[in-house]
Enzyme design. Structure first.
Site, mmCIF file in Angstrom:
data_model
loop_
_atom_site.group_PDB
_atom_site.id
_atom_site.type_symbol
_atom_site.label_atom_id
_atom_site.label_comp_id
_atom_site.label_asym_id
_atom_site.label_seq_id
_atom_site.Cartn_x
_atom_site.Cartn_y
_atom_site.Cartn_z
ATOM 1 N N ARG A 1 0.867 -1.183 0.000
ATOM 2 C CA ARG A 1 0.000 0.000 0.000
ATOM 3 C C ARG A 1 0.904 1.233 0.000
ATOM 4 N NH1 ARG A 1 2.323 2.255 3.556
ATOM 5 N NH2 ARG A 1 0.706 3.822 3.553
ATOM 6 N N GLY A 2 0.252 2.404 -0.217
ATOM 7 C CA GLY A 2 1.028 3.619 -0.431
ATOM 8 C C GLY A 2 1.098 3.824 -1.930
ATOM 9 N N ALA A 3 0.779 5.041 -2.370
ATOM 10 C CA ALA A 3 0.570 5.279 -3.803
ATOM 11 C C ALA A 3 1.735 4.820 -4.703
ATOM 12 C CB ALA A 3 0.237 6.750 -4.029
ATOM 13 N N ARG B 1 -7.729 -0.753 -6.713
ATOM 14 C CA ARG B 1 -7.936 0.406 -5.843
ATOM 15 C C ARG B 1 -8.009 1.639 -6.744
ATOM 16 N NH1 ARG B 1 -4.270 1.088 -0.734
ATOM 17 N NH2 ARG B 1 -6.198 2.038 0.057
ATOM 18 N N GLN C 1 -1.881 2.850 9.848
ATOM 19 C CA GLN C 1 -0.628 2.970 9.080
ATOM 20 C C GLN C 1 0.388 3.848 9.815
ATOM 21 O OE1 GLN C 1 -3.665 3.118 7.728
ATOM 22 N NE2 GLN C 1 -3.714 2.386 5.627
ATOM 23 N N ASP D 1 -2.164 10.761 -2.590
ATOM 24 C CA ASP D 1 -2.487 9.650 -3.498
ATOM 25 C C ASP D 1 -2.866 10.135 -4.881
ATOM 26 O OD1 ASP D 1 -3.049 8.616 -0.609
ATOM 27 O OD2 ASP D 1 -2.660 6.877 -1.883
ATOM 28 N N LYS E 1 -4.772 9.860 2.783
ATOM 29 C CA LYS E 1 -5.465 9.011 3.765
ATOM 30 C C LYS E 1 -6.548 9.760 4.522
ATOM 31 C CE LYS E 1 -5.135 5.549 4.380
ATOM 32 N NZ LYS E 1 -6.100 4.668 3.673
HETATM 33 O O1 MRU Z 1 -4.592 3.104 2.041
HETATM 34 P P1 MRU Z 1 -3.109 3.355 1.921
HETATM 35 O O2 MRU Z 1 -2.346 2.867 3.089
HETATM 36 O O3 MRU Z 1 -2.569 2.871 0.596
HETATM 37 O O4 MRU Z 1 -3.013 4.948 1.917
HETATM 38 C C1 MRU Z 1 -1.740 5.515 1.737
HETATM 39 C C2 MRU Z 1 -1.688 6.972 1.924
HETATM 40 O O5 MRU Z 1 -2.698 7.635 2.050
HETATM 41 C C3 MRU Z 1 -0.339 7.615 1.827
HETATM 42 O O6 MRU Z 1 -0.265 8.722 2.670
HETATM 43 C C4 MRU Z 1 -0.095 8.040 0.374
HETATM 44 O O7 MRU Z 1 -0.172 6.926 -0.469
HETATM 45 C C5 MRU Z 1 1.183 8.727 0.158
HETATM 46 S S1 MRU Z 1 2.510 7.610 0.389
HETATM 47 C C6 MRU Z 1 3.875 8.008 -0.417
#
Ligand code: MRU
Length: 347
Positions: A51-53, A93, A199, A240, A251
């Site tokens: 996870r994480g963009a 997603r 997270q 994201d 998030k």
């Molecule tokens: O649902 P997630 O854990 O994938 O959400 C991730 C986030 O919101 C991060 O803050 C975002 O992807 C930036 S990470 C470089």
């Protein structure tokens, strides 16, 4: 900076398999998943094992490559299997722009007119590797650019996880903090726990602890208090998807933090690479917000914390309007309002 992605990284490709750290189990357990199919990759993205963009973008690219490598060794079969994989992964997603950016790069390889099966597989492999390396390089560039707004001795607050796990090796907002620490600046980070999936406490606290950055973990509802107490100099989070006018999805809870920061006169920054910017998306109403499973809210750490039939609303992201954002730290420097002008650097 090593320009290869390899065992030891949180995600890497080797011998026809995609390896990734299962982020759902951190920090309690360190388990590396070994994926062989696009469907397994799609499931890993959907259940947040990765996870994480930016990390989702990398996983998507290698997931598409797995589709190609599992196909019969003729160009038509490879094209078909890769396109099916891309469609499957694109449905995992919806919010992070980086996933679609990566899948578009893979699709462009299919349209490049390569006529030999081996050459096509190699071109897809090269493209996926380039995507991973671009994540590393752009995050390094934005970590450097972000130093301008991180003075020695400052205290920052962040939400969710935007460290190496969310990208590869550096991360975005947390990458800026790590670079500040590496340069000898003394910083302190308030880490929002980030309900419902934690997270912040599970991943950001782990990230910061590993490199020795002093931090304090707070429940999400403590952010207002520490701001009022004058303990926070600036807020920085990842993103994201960033719309053409600067509206930024991140998030769930990020918008609330931005409003709090405004109320207390604290600058709020976003840190993200160009692959998060979506110039085709004019503004907030065009950003698709993922809604996730009710049980994520009814439980905490696997224990029921609400009636099992409690009605739930569980959007995974919210959008911070551009007007709340003091600057967007990118690999092309810190962009300032009006973002409809400054973001054109990515056109
Ligand atoms: O649902 P997630 O854990 O994938 O959400 C991730 C986030 O919101 C991060 O803050 C975002 O992807 C930036 S990470 C470089």
């Amino acid at each position: 900076l090593k320009l290869t992605v390899e065992p030891g990284d949180s995600i890497y490709f080797k011998d026809g398999r995609l390896f990734m750290l299962d982020q759902t189990l951190l920090p309690a357990r360190t388990v590396v998943l070994e994926l062989e199919t696009p469907a397994q990759t799609e499931q890993a993205i959907r259940r947040l094992a990765v996870r994480g963009a930016p990390a989702i973008g990398i996983a998507g690219a290698y997931g598409a490559l797995l589709g190609a490598m599992n196909a019969e060794p003729d160009v038509d079969s490879i094209m078909l299997a890769t396109r099916e994989a891309i469609a499957l992964l694109a449905a995992s997603r919806p919010t992070a722009r980086n996933l679609f950016w990566a899948l578009e790069v893979m699709e462009a390889v299919l349209r490049s007119g390569i006529e030999a099966p081996d050459a096509l597989i190699k071109a897809l492999r090269d493209a996926a590797d380039r995507i991973a390396l671009e994540v590393i390089e752009t995050d390094k560039a934005l970590a450097d650019a972000g130093q301008e707004v991180i003075p020695d001795g400052c205290s920052v607050l962040t939400h969710c996880n935007s460290g190496a796990l969310a990208a590869l090796r550096y991360g975005t907002a947390v990458g800026v903090f790590v670079e500040a620490h590496r340069r000898g600046k003394h910083i302190h980070v308030f880490v929002d726990e980030t309900r419902p999936l934690l997270q912040g406490s599970r991943l950001t606290a782990w990230d910061l602890g590993r490199v020795g950055i002093p931090y304090t973990l707070i429940p999400d509802n403590t952010a207002a208090m520490v701001m009022k107490q004058g303990k926070v100099d600036l807020v920085m989070t990842g993103a994201d998807r960033i719309a053409a006018n600067g509206d930024s999805a991140n998030k769930i809870g990020t918008y609330g933090v931005a409003v709090l920061a405004r109320a207390h006169g604290i600058p709020f920054y976003i840190a993200a690479p160009g692959s998060t910017v979506d110039l085709q998306c004019p503004a907030e109403p065009d950003i698709v917000i993922e809604e996730r499973y009710p049980d994520e809210v009814r439980t905490c750490g696997g224990t029921m914390t609400a009636p099992s039939d409690a009605p739930v609303y569980n959007p995974a992201f919210d959008v911070t309007p551009a007007g709340y954002i003091a600057g967007i730290v990118t690999d092309r420097g810190i962009l300032r309002p009006p973002y409809s002008e400054s973001l054109k650097v990515f056109s």
